[in-house]
Design a protein around this motif. Structure first.
Motif, short mmCIF file in Angstrom:
data_model
loop_
_atom_site.label_atom_id
_atom_site.label_comp_id
_atom_site.label_asym_id
_atom_site.label_seq_id
_atom_site.Cartn_x
_atom_site.Cartn_y
_atom_site.Cartn_z
N UNK A 82 5.24 -2.76 -4.64
CA UNK A 82 5.24 -1.40 -4.07
C UNK A 82 5.25 -0.35 -5.19
N UNK A 83 6.04 -0.63 -6.26
CA UNK A 83 6.07 0.29 -7.40
C UNK A 83 4.69 0.45 -8.00
N UNK A 84 3.98 -0.68 -8.12
CA UNK A 84 2.64 -0.64 -8.70
C UNK A 84 1.68 0.16 -7.80
N UNK A 85 1.79 -0.03 -6.49
CA UNK A 85 0.94 0.73 -5.56
C UNK A 85 1.25 2.22 -5.65
N UNK B 192 0.85 -1.19 0.00
CA UNK B 192 0.00 0.00 0.00
C UNK B 192 0.88 1.24 0.00
N UNK B 193 0.31 2.34 -0.49
CA UNK B 193 0.89 3.66 -0.26
C UNK B 193 -0.16 4.46 0.49
N UNK B 194 0.23 5.05 1.61
CA UNK B 194 -0.73 5.79 2.44
C UNK B 194 -0.28 7.24 2.59
N UNK C 22 6.63 8.37 -7.40
CA UNK C 22 7.77 7.46 -7.54
C UNK C 22 8.07 6.91 -6.15
N UNK C 23 8.47 5.61 -6.04
CA UNK C 23 8.83 5.08 -4.72
C UNK C 23 9.88 5.94 -4.01
#
Ligand SMILES: [Zn+2]
Length: 318
Positions: free
Chosen positions: A51-54, A18-20, A61-62
């Motif tokens: 993580x890149x896709x999220x 996830x990215x929050x 960008x990560x």
């Protein structure tokens, strides 16, 4: 988005990323299967790609993330950034520098934690345990994992606290996947339940469990297959799940007798699948074993569901 963070829940069958945002609201997510062959470097590459896709879903960008947290199985050394003995992951019996490998792939700082503990921390901070000073997280899935919050802080012991699945509920009892006998997990864990069902089926007990598994194209008795078998009134499935609930009741109540925590939250693949009716059954099964039974703890379903582990991992990067 200056406070955006990443979180990765590394499981034996899936990698959830996830990215929050700064308030832990989920901005983007991705789920990939965990590699079943290769080694730790392959698993790390699959984690980076999830993580890149999220991150992509959020337009970030990560490398722009404040950090990325990881909830990992096995023995986690957060300080050294290593994971050892993650035996349900391919080729991961030894020690691997996961934080360094992932940070290299993503260009953001990486923080490691124990998978079940970060899921418990997420429920304590944002979910069903909000506002509680003490909490026991019980994750009823392939195994039975536990996480503990005492006095508002995670309790890790010397690093291995919370192994509630290996509370002994029957001396000399059934063999546990850990190799010992009579653990709660030997009666309640999904892997142990499947092994027991196979044994009894081979001895001639009738059950539709394995037919359902084939019909739905599953390689194993997933939580969904167990739920369907119960709906169909499958006698063997009912008997084994009754036994599992009884084992959970005894084990969790024993832990509560020791800790006297305010609340217990129930999660994991089977826990989430059986939902509130399952939690009600666990509550009832605990009751006869509670020493102070006039004042039981709150027993609640996880509020963050499937994403709790990844959201909790992201908390490590605050
Ligand atoms: Zn065990």
């Amino acid at each position: 988005m200056p406070n955006a963070r990443g979180g990765i829940d590394l499981g034996g069958t899936k990698i959830q990323a996830v990215v929050v945002d700064g308030d832990s609201a989920v901005l983007g997510q991705a789920r990939h299967p965990t590699p079943t062959s290769g080694g730790p470097a392959d698993v790390a590459a699959a984690m980076a790609s999830a993580l890149r896709e999220a991150a992509q879903a959020t337009g970030l960008e990560p490398a722009a993330l404040k950090g990325v947290g990881v909830g990992s199985p096995g023995a986690v050394d957060a300080h050294a950034g290593t994971v050892s003995g993650a035996r349900n992951l391919p080729g991961w019996a030894g020690t691997f520098p996961l934080a360094e490998a992932l940070a290299g792939e993503l260009g953001a700082p990486v923080h490691l934690g124990n998978d079940v503990q970060v899921a418990t921390d997420a429920e304590a901070a944002l979910g069903a345990g909000r506002g509680r000073r003490s909490l026991l997280g019980v994750f009823w899935g392939t195994g039975v994992g536990g996480g503990i919050v005492l006095d508002g802080r995670p309790w890790l012991g010397r690093g291995a606290a919370g192994e509630i699945g290996h509370m002994v509920i029957k001396r000399g009892g059934r063999r546990c996947p850990c190799g010992r006998r009579g653990c709660m997990e030997a009666y309640a864990g999904r892997a142990a339940l499947e092994e027991r069902a196979r044994e009894l089926h081979a001895e001639g007990r009738k059950t539709d469990l394995f037919k359902l598994m084939e019909r739905h194209g599953r390689p194993r008795l997933t939580s969904g297959i167990w739920a369907r078998a119960l709906e169909h009134g499958d006698k063997l499935a009912i008997e084994l799940i009754d036994e599992a609930v009884g084992a959970l009741g005894a084990g969790i109540a024993s832990a509560v007798n020791l800790l006297d925590c305010e609340a217990v939250v129930i999660g994991g693949g089977l826990g989430v699948r059986f939902g509130e009716p399952g939690v009600e059954r666990i509550r009832a099964a605990m009751h006869p074993h509670l020493f102070v039974d006039e004042c039981p703890p709150a027993v609640e379903l996880v509020a963050l569901g499937d994403l709790g582990g990844a959201i909790g991992a992201a908390l490590l990067a605050r």
